[in-house]
Design a protein around this motif. Structure first.
Motif, PDB file in Angstrom:
ATOM      1  N   MET A   1     -27.452  21.727  -4.537  1.00  0.00           N
ATOM      2  CA  MET A   1     -27.814  22.206  -3.462  1.00  0.00           C
ATOM      3  C   MET A   1     -27.014  22.833  -2.361  1.00  0.00           C
ATOM      4  O   MET A   1     -27.201  23.739  -1.578  1.00  0.00           O
ATOM      5  CB  MET A   1     -28.779  21.316  -2.650  1.00  0.00           C
ATOM      6  CG  MET A   1     -29.876  21.015  -3.502  1.00  0.00           C
ATOM      7  SD  MET A   1     -31.177  22.315  -3.539  1.00  0.00           S
ATOM      8  CE  MET A   1     -32.183  21.808  -5.179  1.00  0.00           C
TER       9      MET A   1
ATOM     10  N   MET B   1     -32.177  23.033  -9.891  1.00  0.00           N
ATOM     11  CA  MET B   1     -32.425  24.491 -10.219  1.00  0.00           C
ATOM     12  C   MET B   1     -32.172  24.874 -11.603  1.00  0.00           C
ATOM     13  O   MET B   1     -31.523  24.144 -12.243  1.00  0.00           O
ATOM     14  CB  MET B   1     -31.495  25.218  -9.100  1.00  0.00           C
ATOM     15  CG  MET B   1     -31.952  24.837  -7.640  1.00  0.00           C
ATOM     16  SD  MET B   1     -33.469  25.108  -7.410  1.00  0.00           S
ATOM     17  CE  MET B   1     -33.636  26.873  -7.301  1.00  0.00           C
TER      18      MET B   1
ATOM     19  N   TYR C   1     -29.241  29.631 -12.165  1.00  0.00           N
ATOM     20  CA  TYR C   1     -29.303  29.974 -10.891  1.00  0.00           C
ATOM     21  C   TYR C   1     -28.074  30.612 -10.191  1.00  0.00           C
ATOM     22  O   TYR C   1     -27.018  29.766 -10.402  1.00  0.00           O
ATOM     23  CB  TYR C   1     -29.899  28.955 -10.323  1.00  0.00           C
ATOM     24  CG  TYR C   1     -30.603  29.367  -8.743  1.00  0.00           C
ATOM     25  CD1 TYR C   1     -31.934  29.790  -8.916  1.00  0.00           C
ATOM     26  CD2 TYR C   1     -30.097  29.021  -7.603  1.00  0.00           C
ATOM     27  CE1 TYR C   1     -32.535  30.220  -7.650  1.00  0.00           C
ATOM     28  CE2 TYR C   1     -30.748  29.237  -6.373  1.00  0.00           C
ATOM     29  CZ  TYR C   1     -31.765  29.757  -6.445  1.00  0.00           C
ATOM     30  OH  TYR C   1     -32.450  30.214  -5.334  1.00  0.00           O
TER      31      TYR C   1
ATOM     32  N   TYR D   1     -26.216  28.206  -3.662  1.00  0.00           N
ATOM     33  CA  TYR D   1     -26.480  27.124  -3.485  1.00  0.00           C
ATOM     34  C   TYR D   1     -27.621  27.002  -2.279  1.00  0.00           C
ATOM     35  O   TYR D   1     -27.341  27.408  -1.214  1.00  0.00           O
ATOM     36  CB  TYR D   1     -25.327  26.226  -2.912  1.00  0.00           C
ATOM     37  CG  TYR D   1     -24.243  26.447  -3.939  1.00  0.00           C
ATOM     38  CD1 TYR D   1     -24.364  25.476  -5.244  1.00  0.00           C
ATOM     39  CD2 TYR D   1     -23.182  27.252  -3.945  1.00  0.00           C
ATOM     40  CE1 TYR D   1     -23.456  25.684  -6.019  1.00  0.00           C
ATOM     41  CE2 TYR D   1     -22.184  27.156  -4.835  1.00  0.00           C
ATOM     42  CZ  TYR D   1     -22.399  26.487  -5.838  1.00  0.00           C
ATOM     43  OH  TYR D   1     -21.400  26.622  -6.813  1.00  0.00           O
ATOM     44  N   PRO D   2     -28.899  26.792  -2.798  1.00  0.00           N
ATOM     45  CA  PRO D   2     -30.073  26.924  -1.993  1.00  0.00           C
ATOM     46  C   PRO D   2     -30.212  26.449  -0.495  1.00  0.00           C
ATOM     47  O   PRO D   2     -30.913  26.838   0.289  1.00  0.00           O
ATOM     48  CB  PRO D   2     -31.130  27.050  -2.855  1.00  0.00           C
ATOM     49  CG  PRO D   2     -30.856  26.064  -3.983  1.00  0.00           C
ATOM     50  CD  PRO D   2     -29.348  26.276  -4.029  1.00  0.00           C
ATOM     51  N   GLN D   3     -29.571  25.407  -0.419  1.00  0.00           N
ATOM     52  CA  GLN D   3     -29.791  24.455   0.674  1.00  0.00           C
ATOM     53  C   GLN D   3     -28.937  24.685   1.862  1.00  0.00           C
ATOM     54  O   GLN D   3     -28.663  24.220   3.071  1.00  0.00           O
ATOM     55  CB  GLN D   3     -29.626  22.983   0.545  1.00  0.00           C
ATOM     56  CG  GLN D   3     -31.098  22.476  -0.142  1.00  0.00           C
ATOM     57  CD  GLN D   3     -32.361  22.160   0.689  1.00  0.00           C
ATOM     58  OE1 GLN D   3     -31.984  22.371   2.006  1.00  0.00           O
ATOM     59  NE2 GLN D   3     -33.338  22.102   0.046  1.00  0.00           N
TER      60      GLN D   3
ATOM     61  N   PHE E   1     -27.982  30.663   3.277  1.00  0.00           N
ATOM     62  CA  PHE E   1     -28.822  31.240   1.932  1.00  0.00           C
ATOM     63  C   PHE E   1     -29.919  31.623   2.458  1.00  0.00           C
ATOM     64  O   PHE E   1     -30.781  31.385   3.328  1.00  0.00           O
ATOM     65  CB  PHE E   1     -28.874  29.889   1.071  1.00  0.00           C
ATOM     66  CG  PHE E   1     -29.529  30.305  -0.309  1.00  0.00           C
ATOM     67  CD1 PHE E   1     -28.553  30.648  -1.145  1.00  0.00           C
ATOM     68  CD2 PHE E   1     -30.851  30.371  -0.506  1.00  0.00           C
ATOM     69  CE1 PHE E   1     -29.165  31.151  -2.426  1.00  0.00           C
ATOM     70  CE2 PHE E   1     -31.162  30.860  -1.867  1.00  0.00           C
ATOM     71  CZ  PHE E   1     -30.370  31.210  -2.742  1.00  0.00           C
TER      72      PHE E   1
ATOM     73  N   GLY F   1     -35.641  33.446   0.981  1.00  0.00           N
ATOM     74  CA  GLY F   1     -36.401  33.880  -0.282  1.00  0.00           C
ATOM     75  C   GLY F   1     -37.840  34.145  -0.066  1.00  0.00           C
ATOM     76  O   GLY F   1     -38.086  34.163   1.089  1.00  0.00           O
TER      77      GLY F   1
ATOM     78  N   ASN G   1     -40.410  30.062  -0.521  1.00  0.00           N
ATOM     79  CA  ASN G   1     -38.962  29.862  -0.374  1.00  0.00           C
ATOM     80  C   ASN G   1     -38.297  29.945  -2.052  1.00  0.00           C
ATOM     81  O   ASN G   1     -38.838  30.951  -2.597  1.00  0.00           O
ATOM     82  CB  ASN G   1     -38.909  28.373  -0.107  1.00  0.00           C
ATOM     83  CG  ASN G   1     -39.542  27.448  -1.313  1.00  0.00           C
ATOM     84  OD1 ASN G   1     -40.190  27.949  -2.303  1.00  0.00           O
ATOM     85  ND2 ASN G   1     -39.755  26.159  -0.996  1.00  0.00           N
ATOM     86  N   TYR G   2     -37.079  29.559  -2.092  1.00  0.00           N
ATOM     87  CA  TYR G   2     -36.320  30.079  -3.291  1.00  0.00           C
ATOM     88  C   TYR G   2     -36.684  29.256  -4.205  1.00  0.00           C
ATOM     89  O   TYR G   2     -36.393  29.782  -5.387  1.00  0.00           O
ATOM     90  CB  TYR G   2     -34.942  29.501  -2.673  1.00  0.00           C
ATOM     91  CG  TYR G   2     -34.672  28.107  -2.592  1.00  0.00           C
ATOM     92  CD1 TYR G   2     -34.231  27.331  -3.854  1.00  0.00           C
ATOM     93  CD2 TYR G   2     -34.790  27.558  -1.327  1.00  0.00           C
ATOM     94  CE1 TYR G   2     -34.423  25.864  -3.543  1.00  0.00           C
ATOM     95  CE2 TYR G   2     -34.693  26.424  -1.053  1.00  0.00           C
ATOM     96  CZ  TYR G   2     -34.143  25.486  -2.020  1.00  0.00           C
ATOM     97  OH  TYR G   2     -33.972  24.195  -2.027  1.00  0.00           O
ATOM     98  N   ALA G   3     -37.589  28.332  -4.316  1.00  0.00           N
ATOM     99  CA  ALA G   3     -37.826  27.373  -5.633  1.00  0.00           C
ATOM    100  C   ALA G   3     -39.010  27.669  -6.266  1.00  0.00           C
ATOM    101  O   ALA G   3     -39.475  27.273  -7.617  1.00  0.00           O
ATOM    102  CB  ALA G   3     -37.676  25.875  -5.236  1.00  0.00           C
TER     103      ALA G   3
END
Lengths: 173, 185
Positions: free
Chosen positions: A123, A139, A143, A146-148, A152, A155, B126-128
């Motif tokens: 993350m 993820m 991927y 780092y989505p958190q 970032f 999305g 969201n991203y997930a």
């Protein structure tokens, strides 16, 4: 109980045993004791707290990643320790920058940190040196990013309501 | 008596015509086939998230009794199923697995996106989470709700049956520009 004084005593013992530069600060806030340490000495500090203390902090309850975006260094890793003898908790936290976020792994001391360090890596992109299996855990393997981390992109897609539909021409494509 | 005579070829003229009119039913082959297909839907035993619980109560429980509409036999192998009910949010890590399940199902096959999440990601913007399962699958029926009422899912399945009666392809190949992807025996 590490109250503010007890926390300072713990910090003093860590400074003596691990090194003067290991502890960068202490925080006692709302009856919660936090020990700030330098990223390079995280493993040594946690090893000392586990093995060197008279009443040891023998349990690692959780590992967290944090992103303090406007501040530098940006990323933080928090370790929450529990002592059954003291019946109390102690936070150990460290801060690393995003350019080279490397922290020594504590998996050999606390096996429970295995998946949690992988999650922090997944993350936040903090690499744990010495971790036996530093891969993404949540993820997909391919991927990117780092989505958190705070910077970032969120999305997803813009949600269409009647008020913003004219602003998004041909949203249905 | 009349049937015996008919089979022996003893009936003639008006008697024969009346007997044939009463006893025979003419239909198109495709219609008979579609009628059989729509009343023998085999849903895949596959759940994704909280909607799966609702899906189980609809498809599997005697209270809602989906067998009234001919769709209650859950198959736990995609090779025996022909209806995929996407019940729950589709994470981007799950999407290739769902796609693989879908490709293992035999044609003709249908997909129902149950609930807000698999239709449009719902609140998971969201991203997930995949923003709608139709990003990687042809979806035939979207059932809104979070989760949908059992009646809503039953209505969605009945809508699907209407579509099967109308046209087994239901136009999704045209909608998704997938002409030429039919399986060839």
């Amino acid at each position: 109980m590490p109250d503010a004084t007890g926390l300072e005593l713990i910090a003093q013992r860590v400074r003596e045993k691990v090194g003067d530069e290991a502890v960068t600060g202490t925080l006692y806030y709302r009856r919660h004791a936090t020990l700030d340490v330098a990223p390079s000495s995280v493993r040594d500090v946690i090893a000392y707290l586990r093995d060197g203390e008279d009443e040891p902090w023998e349990r690692l309850m959780s590992v967290h990643g944090v992103d303090y975006l406007p501040e530098e260094p940006r990323l933080g890793v928090h370790y929450e320790l529990l002592s059954m003898e003291r019946a109390d908790r102690l936070n150990v936290r460290t801060r690393v920058g995003t350019d080279e976020p490397r922290v020594p792994s504590v998996v050999d001391l606390h096996p429970t940190a295995d998946f949690q360090e992988r999650e922090v890596f997944d993350m936040f992109g903090v690499v744990f040196d010495g971790h036996p299996d530093m891969r993404r855990i949540l993820m997909p393997e391919d991927y990117e990013g780092y989505p958190q981390r705070r910077d970032f992109p969120m999305g997803g897609e813009p949600v269409i309501y009647t008020f913003n539909e004219p602003k998004l021409p041909r949203w249905y494509d | 008596m009349k049937a015996q005579q008919l089979l022996r070829g003893e009936l003639e003229g008006e008697d024969l015509e009346r007997e044939v009119e009463q006893r025979l039913l003419f239909t198109k082959f495709e219609e008979a086939q579609n009628w059989a297909r729509k009343n023998a839907l085999f849903p895949l035993g596959f759940g994704l998230a909280c909607c799966a619980i609702e899906m189980i109560t609809v498809v599997g429980s005697p209270r809602n009794d989906l067998s009234r509409f001919g769709a209650e036999v859950i198959r736990f192998s995609p090779r025996q199923a022909d209806l995929l009910i996407l019940s729950g949010r589709v994470s981007i890590k799950m999407a290739p697995i769902i796609r693989r399940l879908y490709e293992q199902m035999l044609e003709p096959k249908w997909v129902i996106a149950m609930g807000a999440c698999s239709s449009s990601a719902g609140m998971f913007n969201n991203y997930a989470v995949v923003q709608g399962a139709d990003k990687f699958l042809p979806v035939d029926v979207y059932v809104p709700g979070c989760p949908p009422r059992p009646e809503a899912l039953i209505y969605g399945i009945m809508k699907l049956q209407d579509q099967i009666m109308g046209d087994p392809a239901m136009g999704w190949r045209e909608r998704y520009r997938a002409e030429g992807t039919e399986e060839v025996a």
